[in-house]
Design a protein around this motif. Structure first.
Motif, mmCIF file in Angstrom:
data_model
loop_
_atom_site.group_PDB
_atom_site.id
_atom_site.type_symbol
_atom_site.label_atom_id
_atom_site.label_comp_id
_atom_site.label_asym_id
_atom_site.label_seq_id
_atom_site.Cartn_x
_atom_site.Cartn_y
_atom_site.Cartn_z
ATOM 1 N N PRO A 1 0.813 -1.224 0.000
ATOM 2 C CA PRO A 1 0.000 0.000 0.000
ATOM 3 C C PRO A 1 0.841 1.266 0.000
ATOM 4 N N LEU A 2 1.905 1.280 0.792
ATOM 5 C CA LEU A 2 2.774 2.455 0.830
ATOM 6 C C LEU A 2 3.495 2.658 -0.498
ATOM 7 N N GLY A 3 3.932 1.560 -1.108
ATOM 8 C CA GLY A 3 4.615 1.658 -2.391
ATOM 9 C C GLY A 3 3.703 2.119 -3.506
ATOM 10 N N LEU A 4 2.460 1.621 -3.505
ATOM 11 C CA LEU A 4 1.511 2.026 -4.542
ATOM 12 C C LEU A 4 1.151 3.500 -4.425
ATOM 13 N N MET A 5 1.052 4.002 -3.206
ATOM 14 C CA MET A 5 0.789 5.432 -3.036
ATOM 15 C C MET A 5 1.999 6.260 -3.444
ATOM 16 N N ALA A 6 3.187 5.770 -3.150
ATOM 17 C CA ALA A 6 4.397 6.501 -3.541
ATOM 18 C C ALA A 6 4.559 6.542 -5.053
ATOM 19 N N TYR A 7 4.083 5.512 -5.744
ATOM 20 C CA TYR A 7 4.229 5.457 -7.204
ATOM 21 C C TYR A 7 3.391 6.537 -7.892
ATOM 22 N N LEU A 8 2.432 7.132 -7.183
ATOM 23 C CA LEU A 8 1.679 8.256 -7.737
ATOM 24 C C LEU A 8 2.590 9.420 -8.103
ATOM 25 N N TYR A 9 3.774 9.479 -7.476
ATOM 26 C CA TYR A 9 4.699 10.587 -7.698
ATOM 27 C C TYR A 9 5.720 10.275 -8.790
ATOM 28 N N SER A 10 5.652 9.110 -9.390
ATOM 29 C CA SER A 10 6.597 8.775 -10.454
ATOM 30 C C SER A 10 6.353 9.652 -11.676
ATOM 31 N N ARG A 11 7.352 9.816 -12.479
ATOM 32 C CA ARG A 11 7.302 10.754 -13.601
ATOM 33 C C ARG A 11 6.202 10.406 -14.598
ATOM 34 N N ASN A 12 5.959 9.114 -14.811
ATOM 35 C CA ASN A 12 4.990 8.692 -15.819
ATOM 36 C C ASN A 12 3.658 8.237 -15.221
ATOM 37 N N ALA A 13 3.393 8.559 -13.960
ATOM 38 C CA ALA A 13 2.169 8.069 -13.315
ATOM 39 C C ALA A 13 0.916 8.571 -14.028
ATOM 40 N N PHE A 14 0.903 9.863 -14.389
ATOM 41 C CA PHE A 14 -0.248 10.397 -15.117
ATOM 42 C C PHE A 14 -0.291 9.868 -16.541
ATOM 43 N N LEU A 15 0.862 9.785 -17.183
ATOM 44 C CA LEU A 15 0.905 9.362 -18.584
ATOM 45 C C LEU A 15 0.496 7.910 -18.752
ATOM 46 N N GLU A 16 0.818 7.068 -17.785
ATOM 47 C CA GLU A 16 0.486 5.646 -17.867
ATOM 48 C C GLU A 16 -0.960 5.360 -17.495
ATOM 49 N N GLY A 17 -1.668 6.360 -16.996
ATOM 50 C CA GLY A 17 -3.029 6.132 -16.523
ATOM 51 C C GLY A 17 -3.087 5.622 -15.106
ATOM 52 N N TYR A 18 -1.932 5.572 -14.438
ATOM 53 C CA TYR A 18 -1.873 4.993 -13.102
ATOM 54 C C TYR A 18 -2.685 5.811 -12.100
ATOM 55 N N VAL A 19 -2.649 7.132 -12.198
ATOM 56 C CA VAL A 19 -3.323 7.981 -11.220
ATOM 57 C C VAL A 19 -4.824 7.721 -11.221
ATOM 58 N N GLN A 20 -5.428 7.711 -12.408
ATOM 59 C CA GLN A 20 -6.866 7.481 -12.486
ATOM 60 C C GLN A 20 -7.213 6.066 -12.052
ATOM 61 N N GLN A 21 -6.418 5.090 -12.439
ATOM 62 C CA GLN A 21 -6.653 3.713 -12.014
ATOM 63 C C GLN A 21 -6.550 3.578 -10.505
ATOM 64 N N PHE A 22 -5.600 4.307 -9.912
ATOM 65 C CA PHE A 22 -5.445 4.289 -8.459
ATOM 66 C C PHE A 22 -6.671 4.876 -7.778
ATOM 67 N N LEU A 23 -7.178 6.000 -8.286
ATOM 68 C CA LEU A 23 -8.337 6.647 -7.678
ATOM 69 C C LEU A 23 -9.573 5.755 -7.723
ATOM 70 N N TYR A 24 -9.668 4.890 -8.700
ATOM 71 C CA TYR A 24 -10.789 3.964 -8.782
ATOM 72 C C TYR A 24 -10.654 2.804 -7.800
ATOM 73 N N THR A 25 -9.435 2.353 -7.514
ATOM 74 C CA THR A 25 -9.257 1.052 -6.864
ATOM 75 C C THR A 25 -8.511 1.080 -5.534
ATOM 76 N N PHE A 26 -8.088 2.230 -5.026
ATOM 77 C CA PHE A 26 -7.235 2.222 -3.832
ATOM 78 C C PHE A 26 -7.957 1.699 -2.597
ATOM 79 N N ARG A 27 -9.292 1.663 -2.608
ATOM 80 C CA ARG A 27 -10.041 1.233 -1.433
ATOM 81 C C ARG A 27 -9.861 -0.243 -1.131
ATOM 82 N N TYR A 28 -9.308 -0.989 -2.062
ATOM 83 C CA TYR A 28 -9.024 -2.403 -1.802
ATOM 84 C C TYR A 28 -7.855 -2.585 -0.829
#
Length: 702
Positions: free
Chosen positions: A205-232
């Motif tokens: 969980p800590l690593g997945l939240m930290a990956y939001l700050y990676s350079r390509n997080a927005f470009l890869e679609g990771y940010v939006q995917q995270f906002l949909y699924t982080f409650r798991y």
């Protein structure tokens, strides 16, 4: 204007003047970044979650590379690129709006005079509109790409993101990046915005939240995917505290140079927080007053006094709250382009849908039976009934709707259904269904097992309350994670319509009327799925497949051409259940309005949720979460393209009243009071004829 080339989720506003102002002061105002124009939209949108890294293709990269270079020898300047991009976008949008208005005038003139010159100009002008629309969409996509590239850090700096938190609420023992995130290698990435070949596979969980700050997080679609699924894997409180800790630690620094990691972490934190509010306010903040209070207190005490961004966030929260409550009187105050520009964009988007509505809708047909021709002819005949030519009620009929009692609807009964055409009923049922569907969110379809949703005809448990159901089934969300239960309302509405369909049929007192009503509902369902309203089509199918309804004698004398529609509906149901992304294939969903079946979509998500979410080392499977996010993202995709039928408030009021009356009806009890619902033996028929004859003879002598 909304971009459909990559998806309608990318919505931008013209902010040329403020962009230029920020460029002038960028050397002295580091903390103002992310710049105020970027505040207009940080949410990546559904298309980011659906397409991922493929959202920005090679054409976007090459265009941005050459943008802002007047000469080949000049060096690339990101500020010059932004200025030129804003100017191009503003110019193309303005021309597009003017051309659409001219097209509308020609269309009205053609309808009045039907001149040959006007008819010849319309197809050419429509082709030019499509080209102009593609240009505007592409420029908006490039602008979103420029914004998505800002404020990220390299993967080697991710441990710094974790260390910068003052008091994390989660376990901080593993500080090595390799123990926080797991990758897998691929031979070659198809998208050019991937510099490496590593793809995120799993993480703590800590690593997945930290990956939001990676350079390509927005470009890869990771940010939006995270906002949909982080409650798991984490609660809303834990995620918010993670962001606030990063903001607190970086705001305390005296010198914030744009090139430093601290500045990037601070600005990326604000971007993620804003994207979360924009996209998930209704499912996270509106249902959790403590969470909302914590955020407001932090912004007011620590952010608002340092720069204008805190005030902007507070206005964003206020605006989101007003939209949630349905308030239309509050001005957003967030649109840096002004109300007039925003209203122009909304009008433009509405006109864009109307341009392709007539042609594109006619292209969608299910070639499942040979009876399409006669059925279509039957529909055309019904369109010319007396009720079809009646004037549409105006908005003042809303007041009449509230005064119409249920008793009035009972007096009319099912007679009104036979007077309206199948297409008219389809349109109004679609608008009613759209009103309910537009209130749902992709997150509502997650963890539906905990709400008692099952793969059966009765998806919503009636005897057990929603509060007690979650204790008896497996809850995939964390125990302290608050879940909005709007999906239950959506499914209950679907069951009400199915029950209404069955009740209207079994309460008909003659077989002839039952045949007429069966034909009407079948034609309505056919019209619905041809218009891509699969929700209402499947609800009508469920009502017709009721055990009591299927045994009615009226089915035997139903016209063969109409009876074939039942097989078509079953084929559509199989198609919807075959693939979770079947409605997202091709480009139809970008131009044609669509309403999916809520229960079918929930079952697809449940299938993806089957199996473990964690690996043997405790890391959460991001590949599994990414697939779930991709499937539920289609909810926002369909909501971006609404139906534009003219509402008939009088008919809608009647339909609401009939559905409300029968929503909890016992179909067996209703059918038992009607002799038309039973097969009659020949002897009984003969005896009844004799009794009827004697009754008539007796009446003549009295």
């Amino acid at each position: 204007l909304q971009s459909n080339s990559c998806g309608p989720g990318f919505v931008e506003k013209n902010t040329n003047s403020e962009e230029q102002a920020m460029i002038k002061i960028s050397g002295n105002s580091y903390l103002a970044s992310p710049s105020l124009p970027d505040f207009c939209g940080c949410s990546p949108g559904w298309s980011s979650a659906f397409y991922g890294a493929e959202c920005f293709d090679s054409e976007v990269h090459s265009y941005l590379k050459n943008l802002g270079k007047q000469k080949s020898s000049e060096s690339q300047n990101i500020d010059a690129k932004k200025v030129e991009l804003e100017q191009l976008l503003m110019m193309e949008t303005k021309n597009y709006r003017k051309t659409i208005k001219f097209y509308q005038k020609l269309l009205q003139k053609e309808r009045r005079s039907k001149g040959p010159e006007t008819k010849s100009m319309l197809p050419k002008l429509k082709g030019q509109l499509q080209e102009m629309k593609s240009k505007v969409q592409f420029l908006e996509l490039v602008k979103k790409y420029v914004q998505a590239k800002q404020w990220g850090v390299e993967s080697c700096v991710l441990p710094t993101v974790i260390h910068n938190g003052k008091a994390d609420t989660m376990d901080m023992a593993p500080m090595d990046k390799s123990s926080l995130l797991l990758y897998y290698n691929t031979e070659k990435q198809q998208c050019n915005n991937q510099n490496g070949v590593r793809v995120l596979q799993a993480g703590t969980p800590l690593g997945l939240m930290a990956y939001l700050y990676s350079r390509n997080a927005f470009l890869e679609g990771y940010v939006q995917q995270f906002l949909y699924t982080f409650r798991y894997f984490c609660t809303q409180e834990e995620f918010l505290q993670f962001l606030l800790d990063r903001i607190s630690s970086t705001l305390s620094s005296e010198s914030l140079d744009p090139s430093t990691s601290l500045t990037k972490i601070c600005n990326r934190s604000f971007c993620i927080l804003q994207a979360w509010i924009e996209d998930c306010y209704n499912v996270d903040f509106a249902t959790n007053t403590d969470l909302l209070g914590t955020l407001k207190e932090f912004i007011s005490s620590k952010v608002a006094s340092l720069n204008g961004y805190g005030e902007r966030l507070l206005l964003l929260l206020e605006h989101a709250s007003a939209r949630k409550s349905g308030s239309a009187g509050l001005c957003s105050a967030l649109d840096t382009c002004g109300e007039e520009s925003e209203e122009g964009r909304k009008t433009l988007h509405s006109l864009c849908k109307k341009l392709s509505e007539d042609v594109s809708r006619k292209n969608f047909y299910w070639k499942l039976s040979k009876g399409v021709g006669p059925i279509a002819q039957y529909q055309r005949e019904r369109l010319h009934t007396g009720s079809a030519v009646l004037p549409k009620p105006c908005c003042s009929s809303l007041t009449e709707e509230s005064s119409v009692s249920l008793a009035r609807a009972d007096e009319v009964g099912p007679v009104l259904l036979t007077e309206y055409s199948a297409q008219q009923l389809c349109w109004q049922l679609t608008l009613l269904q759209q009103e309910v569907f537009n209130k749902c969110h992709p997150v509502h379809f997650l963890n539906s097992r905990a709400l008692g949703v099952k793969d059966k005809s009765a998806a919503v448990p009636k005897a057990v309350s929603a509060e007690t159901v979650s204790l008896k089934v497996c809850n995939l969300f964390l125990s302290k994670c608050i879940q909005d239960q709007y999906l239950l309302q959506l499914l209950k509405n679907a069951d009400s319509i199915s029950t209404w369909v069955a009740a209207e049929i079994v309460t008909c007192h003659t077989t002839k009327r039952q045949v007429s009503l069966l034909s009407k509902f079948l034609l309505i369902a056919k019209c619905c799925y041809e218009q891509r309203n699969f929700a209402t089509a499947m609800q009508i199918l469920a009502g017709l497949e009721n055990l009591i309804v299927r045994q009615l004698p009226a089915w035997k004398i139903l016209p063969a051409k109409v009876a074939e529609i039942m097989e078509e509906l079953k084929a559509v149901e199989v198609f919807l259940k075959s693939d979770s992304l079947c409605l997202m294939e091709g480009d139809r969903f970008k131009t044609l309005p669509t309403i999916p079946s809520a229960h079918v979509l929930a079952m697809h998500v449940q299938q993806l949720e089957t199996g473990g979410f964690t690996m043997t080392n405790g890391a959460h499977k991001w590949t599994k979460l990414r697939n779930i996010a991709k499937v539920v993202s289609q909810v926002h995709a369909f909501q971006e393209n609404p139906y534009t039928y003219a509402p008939d408030f009088k008919l809608q009021s009647y339909l609401r009243q009939r559905i409300t009356r029968f929503k909890d009806a016992d179909i067996s009890a209703l059918a038992a009071d009607n002799c038309a619902n039973f097969h009659q033996i020949a002897a009984e028929k003969h005896s009844r004829k004799i009794q009827d004859t004697l009754r008539r003879m007796k009446a003549t002598f009295q």
